[in-house]
Design a protein around this motif. Structure first.
Motif, mmCIF file in Angstrom:
data_model
loop_
_atom_site.group_PDB
_atom_site.id
_atom_site.type_symbol
_atom_site.label_atom_id
_atom_site.label_comp_id
_atom_site.label_asym_id
_atom_site.label_seq_id
_atom_site.Cartn_x
_atom_site.Cartn_y
_atom_site.Cartn_z
ATOM 1 N N PHE C 78 -5.253 8.437 -2.449
ATOM 2 C CA PHE C 78 -4.516 7.353 -3.159
ATOM 3 C C PHE C 78 -4.112 6.207 -2.501
ATOM 4 O O PHE C 78 -3.186 5.431 -3.121
ATOM 5 C CB PHE C 78 -3.317 8.165 -3.817
ATOM 6 C CG PHE C 78 -3.398 9.284 -4.903
ATOM 7 C CD1 PHE C 78 -4.679 9.659 -5.288
ATOM 8 C CD2 PHE C 78 -2.375 9.871 -5.276
ATOM 9 C CE1 PHE C 78 -4.865 10.513 -6.200
ATOM 10 C CE2 PHE C 78 -2.625 10.752 -6.455
ATOM 11 C CZ PHE C 78 -3.792 11.226 -6.739
ATOM 12 N N THR C 79 -4.756 5.914 -1.792
ATOM 13 C CA THR C 79 -4.386 4.596 -0.981
ATOM 14 C C THR C 79 -5.685 3.799 -0.848
ATOM 15 O O THR C 79 -6.824 4.216 -0.718
ATOM 16 C CB THR C 79 -3.940 4.682 0.225
ATOM 17 O OG1 THR C 79 -2.701 5.471 0.482
ATOM 18 C CG2 THR C 79 -3.670 3.332 1.114
ATOM 19 N N ASP D 36 3.213 6.618 -1.640
ATOM 20 C CA ASP D 36 2.629 6.831 -0.285
ATOM 21 C C ASP D 36 3.145 5.718 0.723
ATOM 22 O O ASP D 36 2.538 5.525 1.698
ATOM 23 C CB ASP D 36 1.207 6.587 -0.348
ATOM 24 C CG ASP D 36 0.789 5.208 -1.102
ATOM 25 O OD1 ASP D 36 1.749 4.496 -1.552
ATOM 26 O OD2 ASP D 36 -0.514 5.064 -1.347
ATOM 27 N N ASN D 40 1.632 5.106 4.382
ATOM 28 C CA ASN D 40 0.876 3.902 4.784
ATOM 29 C C ASN D 40 1.682 3.056 5.772
ATOM 30 O O ASN D 40 0.627 2.900 7.012
ATOM 31 C CB ASN D 40 0.810 2.939 3.360
ATOM 32 C CG ASN D 40 0.113 3.522 2.178
ATOM 33 O OD1 ASN D 40 -0.641 4.389 2.272
ATOM 34 N ND2 ASN D 40 0.335 2.962 1.235
HETATM 35 MG MG LIG Z 1 -1.077 3.536 -2.734
#
Ligand SMILES: [Mg+2]
Ligand SMILES: Nc1ncnc2c1ncn2[C@@H]1O[C@H](COP(=O)(O)OP(=O)(O)O)[C@@H](O)[C@H]1O
Ligand SMILES: Nc1ncnc2c1ncn2[C@@H]1O[C@H](COP(=O)(O)OP(=O)(O)O)[C@@H](O)[C@H]1O
Ligand SMILES: [Mg+2]
Ligand SMILES: [Mg+2]
Ligand SMILES: [Mg+2]
Lengths: 210, 330, 330, 210
Positions: C78-79, D36, D40
């Protein structure tokens, strides 16, 4: 003597009991099978009742033939062909008779269980519906042999089926889906034996006043 | 129960109507409940009919088409089809060369196909049956109903289908189907249960840290409950069970199959572990499938199926196939 | 969290190794994190590079192959991918005719692809970018980051890929890609959330009787929460949202896409409803896809994407494609 | 004056704070984004720390260049290019200087936010990290302009960033993933603004004794 109407009522009463107990049958099947026995039989007996309503049968044998056909056509699963075959064998045993004596009914029940045993190749002790059917038929027979009335005999059959059902708890399954569980199948009632009790309880109910 | 359905009792009818709308290459006989190729039977070709409970899509309807099945008979969800629909499908696809019934080994499926075969026989249709029983999770003894039929069904349908397409006769197609079955083994693992639409609640329960080893494709309990393990361990458990039952060597066809609720990314994680285990044991993956091929509604988990190939089986596997669920070569 | 993985941090590396093992037709550059066709760049052909966060499989890696992508750049789950990997992929597939970047409209993807394009430009590689933004669930205004890119990405990759395969130049391929995007709209619905492996718990919560209308492919909240509704109503909601934004008529390509945790049988139930709604509105489904094509890990739900076809687009859609995720014609 | 070592410690301290607050950042992102942001940034700043350890930088500007490059190469998402670009612009502003004055640091911070604004095209009030950066840089500047010490200025910057973070709660997002939510984005802190606070808090910590 039992007339066509009584046989018809037997099936309607069975359908009612199956409906009322569908969740329980399904739960039993969830424990050692695939959680659909109640769903299957509800579909099957609803179809049987509908078939009888749409095309009324003229004889007790014709009632059972229609029921057997409907169960085979609509139930699916293992129980559909087995019960369906049972009813068809019972129907053949009754032939064209317009009314059925206790002896004839006994022969029909014996034919049913023989048909089921032949198709499913299950013996007593395999933890299947056969474990309810076999003592039920025997109890019916011995009650009649001992001079008991029809109502007594059907009640004895239902009670014996219930005993048979209880006996399945201790058994390890050797036939049907529950056999995949091996020892883990022990400790649960067999769903098919439980539905056989309903079927025979319904028979006892509709013959109680005969 | 959270499902994209209209009503529990309508799931099958609605889904079949959806299949009919989506695939012009198929004819869906909505009332009689079977699916055939749109073109009708192929003259002179052996017909292949399979079927079983619904909820395993794309099995079986998704495998109807060139190079695979001629007809599929979907039962209610997780319930075997009834003799009438199998009989109707058998008659519909018979092109004079006879029909092969591909049956997964469950009492219900076996009995219903058997009754259908008798009805077809009365009509003069020659029927052979092959019973698929590849699941090593359950014991195969004369004291049980035998092993369950699972993933190998996809292999049997593909390879027998290719042989039939080439004009092999009924005995040959049936023998090949049995050979594929005999050379194949499967093992499945569930992380979550699944819910029959008509039941409304899960068929079994698993704690948050548990998995079911050897689960059946209907959510039947398997060999044992165990603590959830890394993918690599799960793959090892499955492959050791398969290897213990049928020693693996040479070229194999491997399927890492998702049970419906497992994302593809996880299946590739499992596939890596499978590939490493096999190459560590001197086994060569000649062909593979990774994806959802025989599912159990929304169950999370996967099954691993291995078939020991022969050059003939490999060639038939590679032959063109054109179905909604499996397609290559055309 | 119940997943078939080894460790949350290893998911992507393990999955890529699995993809490498499973597909001889692909080369997986494990260290640099991109996937290309095994054969290397096709001389003279425009290269197509896509990418985005992982967890949407088969998108994008599953669409690398003849007739579709030349390379895919998977980011962490999802990145968005990082510029380095996109740059490396771009350079690897450039065959002199330039490279098209197919980017889903998320700030992260856009920025990272933009940086990569600058790096590639420094190397003398001509890059065009098309930003896919088909999701009608979010407003498209100059005051927002614009619409999200979802299901239309599959259509863009397939159709632009077919044009590139036929030898169209970069400007033509880019224009076609934009045309497909402009003619496409999507709407998604989630029944359950999904869990990022690294997060360990669901990204959002839904009550037992709730659904999220207009959900994003990363589990982003959508237009509204609503009571779970029958499939038919859900399809109607989605199609009305699409139709309100882009009136539908003529021939369309429709995708009923599963989000990863929804069984195929339910997607067919939805497809029936979609087909009925469209035919009720005089729209003809000329082509369709039903299955898992752009997923969101194990999320249960579906998205509906509609593209208004032209004869040219239909022809390009029908052109042969040979990828792990989409295959026909060879 | 700040030396290379201090800049190095700034990044190490930021990485530590990001690690300690990763779950909170991710939760903030779960509310209005894709859950996220903490993941990240943890990945990005770990990479930055590793890069600095593997190849020690010789000047403050070189530290920030390495960090910017590492963030861009490893973070992904929107925040990676944005923070990475910020650090690269700050690095360019510092040039080859071996030591950095409070004025030079002020110019570098201003360059960072300018780089971020240019790349992301976000203005103040769009509910992004810009809403923390902008008041922070202004507070730093006015403290220095008013004759405040470096330590005071960095603390003022961190405090102002925190104020900026709080201001994002009321805002409706117009940039980034949260903008997809429209009015539903109101009522939550912006995750990127929250991580900007950490970055500036770390700067205040490592410059506290200068
Ligand atoms: Mg993301
Ligand atoms: N070989 C067999 N002989 C007799 N009865 C059987 C046999 N196999 C299964 N049964 C009966 O069928 C019941 C299960 O029926 P059902 O759940 O409707 O079918 P399925 O197992 O196909 O789901 C079992 O509980 C058992 O009583
Ligand atoms: N256009 C933009 N300009 C400035 N900052 C932005 C922009 N878009 C997003 N951001 C910042 O990035 C943060 C999200 O970062 P992250 O979650 O790591 O990336 P992604 O949104 O790609 O998942 C937001 O909270 C916001 O502060
Ligand atoms: Mg059952
Ligand atoms: Mg069943
Ligand atoms: Mg985010």
């Amino acid at each position: 003597m039992l007339d066509t109407e009584t046989f018809h009522r037997w099936i309607v009463e069975t359908a009612r009991l199956v409906e009322a107990n569908a969740d329980r049958l399904t739960s039993l099947d969830a424990a050692i099978g695939d959680a659909d026995h109640g769903i299957n039989l509800r579909r099957g007996f609803q179809a049987a009742v509908t078939a009888l309503a749409e095309k009324p049968a003229a004889t007790p044998g014709a009632v059972l033939a229609t029921v057997g056909r409907a169960l085979i056509s609509k139930t699916g699963g293992a129980s559909g062909p087995l019960y369906g075959t049972g009813f068809r064998h019972a129907s053949k045993s009754l032939g064209e008779a317009a009314e059925v004596s206790e002896l004839q009914l006994g022969a029909a029940l014996a034919a049913a269980v023989a048909g089921i045993r032949q198709l499913g190749a299950a013996a007593e002790g395999d933890k299947t519906m056969v474990d309810a059917w076999t003592p039920a038929v025997a109890a019916y027979q011995s009650t009649v042999d001992g001079g008991g009335a029809l109502a007594e005999a059907t009640r004895a059959a239902a009670d014996a089926a219930e005993g048979g059902l209880r006996s399945t708890v201790e058994l390890q399954a050797r036939k049907g889906r529950a056999s995949y569980l091996g020892p883990r199948s022990v400790g649960h009632e067999d769903p098919g034996a439980a539905s056989t009790v309903l079927l025979l309880r319904a028979l006892a109910t509709v013959t109680a006043e005969t | 129960m959270k499902k994209l359905i209209n009503a529990p009792d309508d799931v099958l009818a609605d889904a079949l109507a959806g299949v009919a709308a989506a695939h012009p290459s198929l004819t869906v006989h909505l009332d009689e409940r079977f699916i055939t190729r749109a073109g009708g039977p192929t003259p002179g070709k052996v017909g292949l009919v399979s079927g079983g409970g619904s909820g395993h899509e794309p099995l079986h309807g998704g495998y109807v088409g060139y190079g695979m099945l001629d007809a599929a008979c979907p039962g209610e969800v997780f319930t075997s089809p009834v003799p009438d629909q199998i009989h109707a499908a058998t008659t519909a696809v018979d092109a004079g060369a006879g029909v092969l019934h591909i049956v997964k080994n469950y009492t219900g499926d076996v009995l219903n196909f058997q009754m259908a075969a008798e009805l077809a026989d009365d009509d003069g249709v020659r029927v052979e049956s092959v019973v698929v029983n590849d699941d090593v999770a359950v014991e195969d003894s004369t004291w049980t109903a035998g092993r369950r039929g699972t993933g190998a069904t996809v292999f049997v349908e593909k390879i027998a289908g290719a042989a039939a397409e080439r004009g092999a006769d009924l005995a040959t197609v049936a023998a090949l189907a049995r050979e594929v079955n005999e050379r194949s083994r499967s093992f499945g693992v569930a992380l979550t249960p699944c819910t029959l639409p008509a039941a409304g609640k899960p068929g079994f329960e698993l704690a948050d840290d548990e998995m079911e080893l050897g689960v059946g494709i209907h959510g039947e309990p398997g060999r044992s409950r165990a603590k959830l393990a890394p993918a690599k361990e799960i793959a090892t458990t499955a492959l050791e069970a398969i290897h213990a039952d049928m020693p693996l060597s040479g070229d194999v066809l491997v399927m890492v199959n998702g049970m419906g609720g497992t994302p593809l990314i996880e299946l590739y994680v499992v596939y890596k572990a499978v590939a490493e285990w096999l190459s560590g044991h001197g086994v060569t993956i000649a062909r593979n499938l990774v994806g959802n091929y025989i599912t159990s509604l929304e169950m999370a988990g996967c099954s691993i199926t291995v078939c020991r190939l022969t050059p003939e089986l490999t060639e038939l596997w590679d032959a063109p196939v054109e179905t909604p669920g499996l397609r290559w070569g055309r």
